[in-house]
Design a protein around this motif. Structure first.
Motif, short mmCIF file in Angstrom:
data_model
loop_
_atom_site.label_atom_id
_atom_site.label_comp_id
_atom_site.label_asym_id
_atom_site.label_seq_id
_atom_site.Cartn_x
_atom_site.Cartn_y
_atom_site.Cartn_z
N TRP A 72 -13.15 -19.11 6.95
CA TRP A 72 -12.54 -19.24 8.28
C TRP A 72 -13.48 -18.86 9.41
CZ3 TRP A 72 -7.79 -16.13 6.21
CH2 TRP A 72 -7.02 -16.97 5.39
N PHE A 73 -14.24 -17.79 9.22
CA PHE A 73 -15.06 -17.26 10.30
C PHE A 73 -16.56 -17.41 10.07
CE2 PHE A 73 -11.18 -14.62 10.10
CZ PHE A 73 -10.62 -14.94 11.32
N GLY A 74 -16.95 -17.71 8.84
CA GLY A 74 -18.37 -17.80 8.53
C GLY A 74 -18.99 -16.45 8.24
N ALA A 75 -18.19 -15.40 8.30
CA ALA A 75 -18.67 -14.04 8.03
C ALA A 75 -17.46 -13.16 7.75
CB ALA A 75 -19.47 -13.48 9.20
N VAL A 76 -17.69 -12.07 7.04
CA VAL A 76 -16.62 -11.13 6.76
C VAL A 76 -16.44 -10.21 7.97
CG1 VAL A 76 -15.82 -9.27 5.24
CG2 VAL A 76 -17.11 -11.20 4.29
N PRO A 77 -15.25 -10.13 8.57
CA PRO A 77 -15.04 -9.24 9.71
C PRO A 77 -15.42 -7.80 9.36
CG PRO A 77 -13.18 -10.72 9.47
CD PRO A 77 -14.04 -10.90 8.25
N PRO A 78 -16.11 -7.11 10.23
CA PRO A 78 -16.58 -5.76 9.91
C PRO A 78 -15.46 -4.74 9.86
CG PRO A 78 -17.04 -6.26 12.20
CD PRO A 78 -16.52 -7.53 11.59
N ALA A 117 0.84 -1.21 0.00
CA ALA A 117 0.00 0.00 0.00
C ALA A 117 0.87 1.25 0.00
CB ALA A 117 -0.92 0.00 1.21
N LYS A 118 0.34 2.31 -0.58
CA LYS A 118 0.99 3.62 -0.59
C LYS A 118 0.40 4.49 0.52
CE LYS A 118 3.32 2.72 -4.38
NZ LYS A 118 2.83 1.32 -4.57
N PRO A 119 1.14 5.53 0.95
CA PRO A 119 0.62 6.40 2.02
C PRO A 119 -0.75 7.00 1.72
CG PRO A 119 2.94 6.83 1.68
CD PRO A 119 2.53 5.87 0.60
N GLY A 120 -1.07 7.20 0.44
CA GLY A 120 -2.37 7.77 0.09
C GLY A 120 -3.50 6.77 0.03
N ASP A 121 -3.20 5.48 0.22
CA ASP A 121 -4.23 4.44 0.14
C ASP A 121 -5.07 4.37 1.41
OD1 ASP A 121 -3.29 3.82 -2.35
OD2 ASP A 121 -2.15 2.05 -1.70
N HIS A 122 -6.26 3.81 1.26
CA HIS A 122 -7.11 3.56 2.42
C HIS A 122 -6.57 2.40 3.24
CE1 HIS A 122 -10.01 5.83 -0.13
NE2 HIS A 122 -10.42 6.28 1.03
N MET A 123 -6.87 2.40 4.52
CA MET A 123 -6.37 1.36 5.43
C MET A 123 -7.33 0.16 5.41
SD MET A 123 -5.08 3.77 8.60
CE MET A 123 -4.36 2.39 9.51
N THR A 124 -7.24 -0.62 4.37
CA THR A 124 -8.11 -1.77 4.21
C THR A 124 -7.40 -3.03 4.65
OG1 THR A 124 -7.38 -1.99 1.91
CG2 THR A 124 -9.40 -0.73 2.32
N SER A 125 -8.18 -4.03 5.02
CA SER A 125 -7.63 -5.33 5.45
C SER A 125 -7.12 -6.09 4.24
CB SER A 125 -8.71 -6.15 6.16
OG SER A 125 -8.25 -7.47 6.37
N SER A 126 -6.08 -6.88 4.47
CA SER A 126 -5.52 -7.69 3.39
C SER A 126 -6.26 -9.01 3.22
CB SER A 126 -4.04 -7.97 3.67
OG SER A 126 -3.88 -8.64 4.92
N MET A 127 -7.20 -9.31 4.11
CA MET A 127 -7.93 -10.57 4.03
C MET A 127 -8.99 -10.52 2.94
SD MET A 127 -10.25 -12.48 6.94
CE MET A 127 -8.87 -12.79 8.02
N ARG A 128 -9.04 -11.56 2.14
CA ARG A 128 -10.05 -11.64 1.10
C ARG A 128 -11.39 -12.08 1.70
NH1 ARG A 128 -8.16 -15.44 -3.57
NH2 ARG A 128 -8.14 -16.90 -1.78
N ALA A 129 -12.46 -11.57 1.14
CA ALA A 129 -13.80 -11.85 1.68
C ALA A 129 -14.11 -13.35 1.65
CB ALA A 129 -14.85 -11.07 0.90
N GLU A 130 -13.70 -14.03 0.58
CA GLU A 130 -13.99 -15.47 0.48
C GLU A 130 -13.22 -16.27 1.53
OE1 GLU A 130 -11.43 -14.30 -3.17
OE2 GLU A 130 -13.05 -13.47 -1.92
N ASP A 131 -11.98 -15.83 1.83
CA ASP A 131 -11.22 -16.51 2.89
C ASP A 131 -11.87 -16.29 4.25
OD1 ASP A 131 -9.37 -17.42 1.07
OD2 ASP A 131 -8.02 -15.72 1.34
N ALA A 132 -12.34 -15.06 4.49
CA ALA A 132 -13.00 -14.75 5.76
C ALA A 132 -14.25 -15.59 5.95
CB ALA A 132 -13.35 -13.26 5.82
#
Length: 242
Positions: free
Chosen positions: A102-108, A84-99
């Protein structure tokens, strides 16, 4: 129009409904948004322990660095561990399908969690994990029963056990006790870590809150002075009428 009113009602009542779901007395947590060092520590804790699953997608790295007085080189070394670059949003690196697998839901996303849940709720939630072999991740939470996430701060806090209300029972917890020597931090250090993390999340939920409160003081002072002059002007105009 009716839809807008219903949406406004839901958004207004949501924090109350979420807070009132558990009968857990909350200690009042004081958050000082002017303490840049505490917010910096909270940001580091968030990036190192939370951001693998959660993001603050409405925040940008560079805005956090600017608001918390973090130099750009320090930002690159301590807060950005991806491409990520300094101007990017602070998003999670986890993919929705992996979440989902693993968890049965996408972490909020946690950008606004402090505004929705409140700082007191967050503080007690983060300190409320205890061992529960019946749960998929081996832990439960006193504030959020049957929680679906692991205790990501467990290595810092240590293993925490639930002392039931009655001996040899599996009922609600009477007390949570950390097993000595199982965490890398002392109780005081972990408490400070959690407070700093909550402070960072409170900042993320409203980055301009401190500035708005500071400006509000000047606005009120201005209105107070203006009221004096308005009152004197009113007396001058009305003295002839009386």
């Amino acid at each position: 129009m009716l839809f807008r009113l219903m949406a406004l009602l839901v958004l207004t009542c949501m924090p109350l409904a979420l807070k009132g779901a558990e009968n857990v007395p909350f200690e009042k947590v004081r958050v000082d948004l002017s303490d840049k060092a505490a917010l910096q520590e909270g940001a580091r804790t968030f990036v190192n322990f939370c951001m693998g699953c959660h993001g603050t997608q409405y925040q940008r790295y560079e805005h956090v660095a600017r608001d918390l007085s973090i130099p750009e080189d320090v930002l690159q070394k301590t807060l950005i561990f991806t491409e990520a670059k300094p101007g990017d949003h602070m998003t999670s690196s986890m993919r929705a399908e992996d979440a989902m697998g693993w968890f049965g839901a996408v972490p909020p996303d946690l950008t606004l969690v402090a505004r929705v849940r409140g700082e007191d709720w967050l503080y007690h939630y983060l300190k409320g994990f205890y061992e529960d072999p019946s749960r998929p991740w081996g832990v439960n939470n006193l504030v959020y029963p049957n929680v679906a996430m692991p205790n990501v701060l467990g290595a810092l806090q240590g293993r925490q056990a639930c002392l039931p209300v009655e001996e040899n029972s599996a009922g609600s917890c009477r007390e949570l006790v950390v097993i000595s020597g199982t965490g890398s931090q002392t109780a005081e250090q972990f408490d400070q870590t959690v407070r700093h993390l909550v402070a960072f999340l409170a900042y993320s939920a409203d980055p301009n809150k401190e500035k708005a409160e500071r400006i509000g003081v000047y606005v009120l002072a201005y209105l107070a002075i203006l009221f004096v002059f308005a009152y004197l002007l009113k007396r001058e105009y009305w003295k002839d009428v009386q």
